[in-house]
Scaffold this motif. Structure first.
Motif, short mmCIF file in Angstrom:
data_model
loop_
_atom_site.label_atom_id
_atom_site.label_comp_id
_atom_site.label_asym_id
_atom_site.label_seq_id
_atom_site.Cartn_x
_atom_site.Cartn_y
_atom_site.Cartn_z
N MET A 234 0.70 -1.21 0.05
CA MET A 234 0.07 0.17 -0.10
C MET A 234 0.86 1.11 -0.02
N GLN A 235 1.90 1.13 -0.79
CA GLN A 235 2.66 2.37 -1.05
C GLN A 235 2.29 3.28 -1.99
N VAL A 236 2.77 4.71 -2.12
CA VAL A 236 2.34 5.43 -3.14
C VAL A 236 2.51 4.92 -4.60
N GLY A 237 1.34 4.89 -5.25
CA GLY A 237 1.30 4.37 -6.53
C GLY A 237 0.55 2.93 -6.76
N ASP A 238 0.64 2.36 -5.71
CA ASP A 238 -0.14 1.04 -5.68
C ASP A 238 -1.37 0.92 -5.73
N LEU A 239 -2.10 -0.22 -6.30
CA LEU A 239 -3.58 -0.25 -6.85
C LEU A 239 -3.99 -1.29 -5.74
N PHE A 240 -5.35 -1.31 -5.45
CA PHE A 240 -5.98 -2.02 -4.56
C PHE A 240 -7.67 -1.85 -4.55
N VAL A 241 -8.28 -2.70 -4.03
CA VAL A 241 -9.71 -2.65 -3.75
C VAL A 241 -10.52 -2.65 -2.42
N LEU A 242 -11.19 -1.56 -2.28
CA LEU A 242 -11.92 -1.42 -1.07
C LEU A 242 -13.42 -2.06 -1.34
N ASN A 243 -13.44 -3.15 -0.40
CA ASN A 243 -14.75 -3.91 -0.64
C ASN A 243 -15.36 -3.37 0.68
N VAL A 244 -16.82 -2.83 0.31
CA VAL A 244 -17.73 -2.62 1.47
C VAL A 244 -18.57 -3.82 1.95
N LEU A 245 -18.55 -3.87 3.39
CA LEU A 245 -19.19 -5.18 3.75
C LEU A 245 -20.62 -4.65 4.04
N TYR B 26 -17.71 -2.39 -4.27
CA TYR B 26 -16.25 -2.42 -4.18
C TYR B 26 -15.94 -1.02 -5.07
N MET B 27 -14.87 -0.40 -4.56
CA MET B 27 -14.05 0.75 -5.50
C MET B 27 -12.78 0.00 -5.82
N GLU B 28 -12.34 0.51 -6.81
CA GLU B 28 -10.64 0.36 -7.45
C GLU B 28 -10.27 1.71 -7.02
N CYS B 29 -8.98 1.55 -6.28
CA CYS B 29 -8.32 2.80 -6.06
C CYS B 29 -6.87 2.84 -6.07
N GLU B 30 -6.01 3.95 -6.16
CA GLU B 30 -4.79 4.08 -6.09
C GLU B 30 -4.34 5.00 -5.01
N VAL B 31 -3.27 4.63 -4.34
CA VAL B 31 -2.67 5.26 -3.32
C VAL B 31 -2.09 6.51 -3.95
N GLN B 32 -2.14 7.83 -3.50
CA GLN B 32 -1.69 8.88 -3.93
C GLN B 32 -0.52 9.61 -2.97
N SER B 33 -0.98 9.51 -1.81
CA SER B 33 0.12 10.07 -0.79
C SER B 33 -0.09 9.44 0.30
N SER B 34 0.79 9.63 1.29
CA SER B 34 0.61 9.03 2.85
C SER B 34 1.13 10.07 3.80
N ILE B 35 0.55 9.97 4.94
CA ILE B 35 1.07 11.05 5.98
C ILE B 35 1.08 9.93 7.13
N GLU B 36 2.52 10.23 7.88
CA GLU B 36 2.74 9.26 9.19
C GLU B 36 2.15 9.94 10.18
N ASP C 289 1.14 5.61 15.10
CA ASP C 289 1.41 4.24 14.91
C ASP C 289 0.41 3.94 13.58
N HIS C 290 -0.09 4.71 12.96
CA HIS C 290 -0.62 4.55 11.49
C HIS C 290 -0.06 5.32 10.49
N TRP C 291 -0.39 4.99 9.36
CA TRP C 291 -0.20 5.99 8.08
C TRP C 291 -1.66 6.05 7.42
N ILE C 292 -1.90 7.33 6.91
CA ILE C 292 -3.00 7.86 6.54
C ILE C 292 -2.69 8.02 5.19
N LEU C 293 -3.49 7.27 4.46
CA LEU C 293 -3.27 6.91 2.91
C LEU C 293 -4.53 7.91 2.28
N TYR C 294 -4.06 8.65 1.27
CA TYR C 294 -4.92 9.48 0.44
C TYR C 294 -5.10 8.83 -0.84
#
Length: 420
Positions: free
Chosen positions: A321-332, A376-386, A389-394
């Motif tokens: 889940m680094q900047v530029g990586d692709l993923f799917v957000l599945n809604v339960l 579901y949504m197909e997403c791309e990580v654009q940026s991250s903020i430290e 104890d977590h990363w906040i990914l936009y």
């Protein structure tokens, strides 16, 4: 001079005896720049010097103390030529003493895992680095020792105080490394955790013989022995990272419980009243896939359509889940999520197939879609903020679909806000 973990596993210092200059790569550096080459203005650089130490050197304080001890044996040092910021010359004694005192305080409080390997054999060094990266995600420190070159006293010192031990099996022909393991066995105790892996060499010492010696001593396994029968690939290194993360999480569990108990009861109950949806993040990069249950998800922008996800630093999926990586957000779906939630909350052994027994489809971006998800949504990580104890990914959203237009998102209500 080898100086591992400062802040790369393969860091070396180089000392020129004629000029009495030592080249230290990242150590003793800072992110500071002006027209001066040297540390002439101590007041101007102090804050940056400390901030750089806290971010990059402090997490490996014991490794730094070891490196500084070796530096003292080299002879007189006139200049520390670091890789970042002004070179240290005018205030060399003051700044090195700062490193010494900060590291001594840090080392006393740090939980450490000792990583023992043979550098010039098989893939041992790369594999141990992957395990070390997984460990460090959890906030646990690491120290690396090459069994074939280290003194018995050095091996025993680390093995005696480390909370966990990881060993890469050496070749049976390397008598120095085998003697090092014998030295290690002489000082371990049943409060430690151990993990073993093969280096992918044709004549590795057998894992089972050494494993039995640890078990007979009452030492618990941190993860199942990693047995590598072919050249390591991305999946192999991901397996090693997950094994390291599992080890670190076990070591941090007791400390984290103490921190939870120290919070104000009313405050944690109030924070727990922040409700959230239930989602599963799924991703695939190359031949490595991953998934995690997520609840800290929120829409963050309209143009473009975007959302934020909080990902704990000690999650194995972090590397996917680094900047530029692709993923799917599945809604339960409310009323129809228990089986999926239960499945993705299960703790699996490192390298296990996270999607075994789950119905999936493949998204356009290559990540798995959960067939039973509400949307579901197909997403791309654009940026991250430290964020502690977590990363906040936009992340931006490229595709999406709802399987049941009348369905409602599953909602989670917590009683307290200091754990999931």
């Amino acid at each position: 001079m080898s100086a591992p973990n400062l802040h790369w596993p393969d860091t070396i210092f180089s000392y020129d005896r004629k000029t009495e200059v030592i080249y230290t790569c990242d150590a003793f550096g800072m992110h500071f720049c002006d027209e001066r080459t040297f540390d002439e203005d101590l007041e101007a650089i102090e804050a940056d010097f400390r901030f750089y130490y806290d971010c990059l050197m402090g997490p490996n304080a014991r490794s730094l103390l070891t490196a500084m001890k070796r530096m003292n044996d080299l002879g007189k040092i006139k200049i520390i030529a670091n890789g970042h910021g002004p070179l240290l010359h005018h205030h060399l004694d003051i700044l090195t003493e700062c490193y010494q005192s900060w590291s001594q305080r840090q080392a006393k409080a740090e939980t450490t895992v000792g990583l023992f390997y043979v550098s010039e054999y098989g893939f041992g060094e790369k594999l141990i680095q992957a395990i070390g990266e997984g460990i460090q995600k959890t906030g646990v420190g690491i120290e690396m020792i090459d069994l074939s070159t280290a003194e018995a006293q050095e091996i025993q010192e680390l093995a005696g105080r480390a909370a966990g031990i990881v060993i890469g099996m050496p070749p049976s022909t390397n008598t120095a490394a085998i003697a090092g393991i014998s030295s290690l066995l002489a000082v371990v105790n049943n409060k430690q955790l151990v993990g073993l892996f093969e280096c992918y060499g044709g004549d590795d010492e057998p894992i089972d013989t050494l494993r039995r010696k640890f078990i007979d001593s009452g030492i618990k396994e941190a993860f199942p022995a990693i047995r590598i029968k072919e050249a390591p690939n991305a999946s192999t290194y991901q397996l090693c990272a997950e094994a390291g993360t599992d080890l670190g999480q076990v070591l941090m569990r007791d400390r984290n419980l103490k921190q939870l108990k120290s919070l104000d009861v009313n405050m944690e109950k109030a924070l727990g009243r922040i409700s959230s949806g239930l989602y599963i993040v799924t991703t695939k990069k190359g031949n490595v896939n991953g998934a995690m249950l997520a609840s800290w998800v929120s829409q963050a922008s309209l143009q473009p359509l975007g959302l934020t996800i909080a990902v704990a630093k000690d999650r194995a999926i972090d590397t996917l889940m680094q900047v530029g990586d692709l993923f799917v957000l599945n809604v339960l779906e409310e009323g129809n999520y228990q089986e999926l939630k239960k499945h993705f909350l299960k703790r699996l052994t490192p390298g296990a197939d996270r999607f075994a027994g789950v119905k999936t489809q493949t998204a356009k971006n290559g990540s798995p879609i959960l067939t039973d998800a509400l949307a579901y949504m197909e997403c791309e990580v654009q940026s991250s903020i430290e964020c502690s104890d977590h990363w906040i990914l936009y992340c931006t959203v490229q595709e999406g679909r709802v399987s049941k237009p009348e369905g409602l998102t599953a909602v989670r209500h917590r009683k307290v806000g200091n754990y999931y």
